[in-house]
Design a protein around this motif. Structure first.
Motif, short mmCIF file in Angstrom:
data_model
loop_
_atom_site.label_atom_id
_atom_site.label_comp_id
_atom_site.label_asym_id
_atom_site.label_seq_id
_atom_site.Cartn_x
_atom_site.Cartn_y
_atom_site.Cartn_z
N GLU A 144 0.83 -1.21 0.00
CA GLU A 144 0.00 0.00 0.00
C GLU A 144 0.87 1.25 0.00
O GLU A 144 0.59 2.22 -0.73
CB GLU A 144 -0.91 0.00 1.23
CG GLU A 144 -1.89 1.17 1.25
CD GLU A 144 -2.85 1.10 2.41
OE1 GLU A 144 -3.51 2.12 2.69
OE2 GLU A 144 -2.93 0.03 3.05
N LEU A 145 1.93 1.24 0.80
CA LEU A 145 2.84 2.38 0.81
C LEU A 145 3.57 2.51 -0.51
O LEU A 145 3.83 3.63 -0.99
CB LEU A 145 3.85 2.22 1.96
CG LEU A 145 4.86 3.36 2.14
CD1 LEU A 145 4.14 4.68 2.40
CD2 LEU A 145 5.82 3.04 3.28
N GLN A 146 3.90 1.38 -1.15
CA GLN A 146 4.53 1.43 -2.46
C GLN A 146 3.65 2.19 -3.45
O GLN A 146 4.13 3.07 -4.19
CB GLN A 146 4.76 0.01 -2.98
CG GLN A 146 5.83 -0.77 -2.25
CD GLN A 146 5.94 -2.18 -2.80
OE1 GLN A 146 5.39 -2.51 -3.84
NE2 GLN A 146 6.64 -3.04 -2.07
N THR A 147 2.36 1.85 -3.47
CA THR A 147 1.44 2.50 -4.39
C THR A 147 1.33 3.99 -4.10
O THR A 147 1.36 4.83 -5.02
CB THR A 147 0.05 1.85 -4.29
OG1 THR A 147 0.18 0.45 -4.58
CG2 THR A 147 -0.92 2.49 -5.27
N GLU A 148 1.19 4.34 -2.82
CA GLU A 148 1.06 5.74 -2.45
C GLU A 148 2.32 6.53 -2.81
O GLU A 148 2.24 7.65 -3.31
CB GLU A 148 0.79 5.86 -0.95
CG GLU A 148 -0.58 5.31 -0.54
CD GLU A 148 -0.75 5.31 0.97
OE1 GLU A 148 0.21 5.69 1.67
OE2 GLU A 148 -1.84 4.95 1.44
N TRP A 149 3.46 5.93 -2.57
CA TRP A 149 4.72 6.60 -2.85
C TRP A 149 4.89 6.80 -4.37
O TRP A 149 5.29 7.87 -4.83
CB TRP A 149 5.87 5.78 -2.30
CG TRP A 149 7.12 6.59 -2.05
CD1 TRP A 149 7.35 7.87 -2.42
CD2 TRP A 149 8.28 6.16 -1.37
NE1 TRP A 149 8.59 8.28 -2.01
CE2 TRP A 149 9.19 7.24 -1.36
CE3 TRP A 149 8.65 4.97 -0.75
CZ2 TRP A 149 10.44 7.17 -0.77
CZ3 TRP A 149 9.90 4.90 -0.17
CH2 TRP A 149 10.79 5.98 -0.18
N ALA A 150 4.59 5.75 -5.14
CA ALA A 150 4.69 5.86 -6.60
C ALA A 150 3.75 6.93 -7.13
O ALA A 150 4.10 7.70 -8.03
CB ALA A 150 4.38 4.50 -7.24
N ARG A 151 2.54 6.99 -6.56
CA ARG A 151 1.57 8.00 -6.99
C ARG A 151 2.09 9.41 -6.69
O ARG A 151 1.96 10.32 -7.52
CB ARG A 151 0.24 7.75 -6.29
CG ARG A 151 -0.89 8.63 -6.81
CD ARG A 151 -2.18 8.35 -6.05
NE ARG A 151 -2.63 6.97 -6.26
CZ ARG A 151 -2.81 6.08 -5.29
NH1 ARG A 151 -2.54 6.42 -4.03
NH2 ARG A 151 -3.22 4.87 -5.56
N ASP A 152 2.69 9.58 -5.53
CA ASP A 152 3.23 10.89 -5.18
C ASP A 152 4.36 11.30 -6.12
O ASP A 152 4.49 12.47 -6.49
CB ASP A 152 3.76 10.88 -3.73
CG ASP A 152 2.63 10.80 -2.71
OD1 ASP A 152 1.48 11.15 -3.07
OD2 ASP A 152 2.88 10.37 -1.58
N VAL A 153 5.18 10.32 -6.50
CA VAL A 153 6.31 10.61 -7.38
C VAL A 153 5.84 11.06 -8.76
O VAL A 153 6.29 12.08 -9.28
CB VAL A 153 7.23 9.38 -7.49
CG1 VAL A 153 8.24 9.57 -8.63
CG2 VAL A 153 7.96 9.13 -6.18
N VAL A 154 4.91 10.32 -9.35
CA VAL A 154 4.48 10.65 -10.72
C VAL A 154 3.67 11.94 -10.76
O VAL A 154 3.53 12.55 -11.82
CB VAL A 154 3.65 9.50 -11.34
CG1 VAL A 154 4.49 8.24 -11.43
CG2 VAL A 154 2.38 9.24 -10.54
N ARG A 155 3.14 12.36 -9.61
CA ARG A 155 2.38 13.60 -9.57
C ARG A 155 3.25 14.82 -9.28
O ARG A 155 2.77 15.94 -9.27
CB ARG A 155 1.28 13.50 -8.51
CG ARG A 155 0.15 12.54 -8.89
CD ARG A 155 -0.86 12.42 -7.76
NE ARG A 155 -1.96 11.55 -8.13
CZ ARG A 155 -2.94 11.21 -7.29
NH1 ARG A 155 -2.93 11.67 -6.05
NH2 ARG A 155 -3.91 10.39 -7.69
#
Length: 353
Positions: free
Chosen positions: A189-200
């Motif tokens: 779940e943290l992986q997904t959130e972190w990846a989302r923050d990066v691409v945004r």
């Protein structure tokens, strides 16, 4: 005293003040000093002993003992029963480790030799959050890292302070980054959130793209050095000449020796460009490999062109027909005919190839 006779020098009399005796030491001051000394040497153990020798274990009746319940002790002390129980539990944990005597061996007013003050923090947890599932997990992680649980719990209870330290201090930020990396490997779940923050975040997205490209280039050099094979521009995989592999090993050694805080992008680009050039030179220096390379390129281009042409459909050509389309196909037909003739002529000139 009679006056001095004529011609005699005057007599000087020194006045000596009476001796002063020191004020009597206050019993209250002496008691405070003794209590301060005890706490300075033993820290929380002194208070832990007060609880241990005065509070009876939970559920035990008052019959036959002068000890009181934690609630009664707290009322006498003017504090909460929860606070008393934290000292009680700390002493209990230490007793299980053989550091201090068990409750049953202590009586009200009894004195025992207390451990060093530094040991107290390893048993005493000052926050009620430590008893929760979250607090227990934090305490266990702190112990695994070799630090006091109270420190970790304090940080966990004050995320604003943690944020301030990360923003202000590079070393704290690096520690937080490493901790997040360790956590993200086990937390999808943290992986997904972190990846989302990066691409945004545009700056982060560019940085990730740059590092990814650098990693690919390092991987290219590493593959040559470790496998001893090269991939030619046309896609062939062949054994690398010894000097080329040695050069790849040299560049890889330089890359592996870079410190974590050094920028590897420039080094990776130089190594990649160097190896690419050496691969091209190796292909051109080998006559047989050079012919294979050109043959491979030709087949690759031919397959791509064939696939594109096969994807063309003419079932509804009347709906989009234009003269320019026919003209382009006719030009393509001429080019294909010319290519066929050139190949046939080459075959006739070199029938042995």
């Amino acid at each position: 005293m009679p006056p001095p006779r004529s011609g005699e020098p005057p007599v000087t009399v020194a006045i000596v003040p009476p001796e002063t005796s020191p004020a009597p030491l206050s019993d209250l001051v002496a008691r405070d000093a003794r209590e301060f000394g005890v706490y300075a040497r033993t820290g929380g153990w002194a208070f832990g002993l007060m609880v241990a020798r005065s509070v009876r274990p939970g559920g035990q009746g008052a019959d036959g003992t002068a000890k009181v319940s934690a609630k009664e002790f707290a009322e006498l002390a003017g504090c909460s029963a929860e606070r008393v129980l934290r000292y009680y539990k700390a002493w209990d944990r230490a007793a299980d480790d053989g550091v201090v005597p068990h409750f049953e061996a202590l009586a009200p007013g009894q004195q025992v030799e207390l451990p060093d003050a530094d040991l107290w923090t390893g048993y005493y947890v000052s926050r009620s959050s430590a008893t929760s599932e979250r607090g227990t997990a934090i305490a266990e992680a702190a112990e695994a890292e070799g630090i006091r649980p109270t420190k970790a719990l304090e940080v966990a209870e004050n995320p604003t302070a943690l944020r301030a330290a990360i923003l202000a201090d590079p070393s704290t930020a690096r520690a937080a980054r490493q901790a997040l990396l360790d956590r993200v490997r086990e937390d999808p779940e943290l992986q997904t959130e972190w990846a989302r923050d990066v691409v945004r975040t545009d700056d982060l997205k560019k940085a990730v793209a740059s590092e990814s490209r650098s990693a690919d280039r390092i991987g290219y050099v590493r593959q040559i050095a470790e496998s001893g094979q090269i991939r030619t521009p046309a896609g062939q995989t062949v054994d690398a000449p010894a000097p080329l592999r040695q050069e790849a090993e040299r560049h890889l050694s330089l890359l592996d020796e870079l410190d974590d805080d050094e920028d590897s992008v420039e080094w990776a680009t130089e190594a990649y460009d160097t190896m690419k050039s050496l691969v091209v030179e190796a292909v051109e220096a080998d006559a047989e490999l050079r012919v294979q390379e050109r043959r491979t390129k030709f087949y690759s281009s031919l397959q791509k062109a064939t696939k594109v042409f096969e994807e063309l459909t003419f079932d509804d050509a009347e709906e989009f027909y234009e003269d320019d389309m026919v003209q382009r196909l006719e030009e393509l037909q001429v080019a294909i005919g010319t290519a066929i003739s050139a190949l046939r002529t080459s075959r006739e000139r070199h029938p042995e190839s």
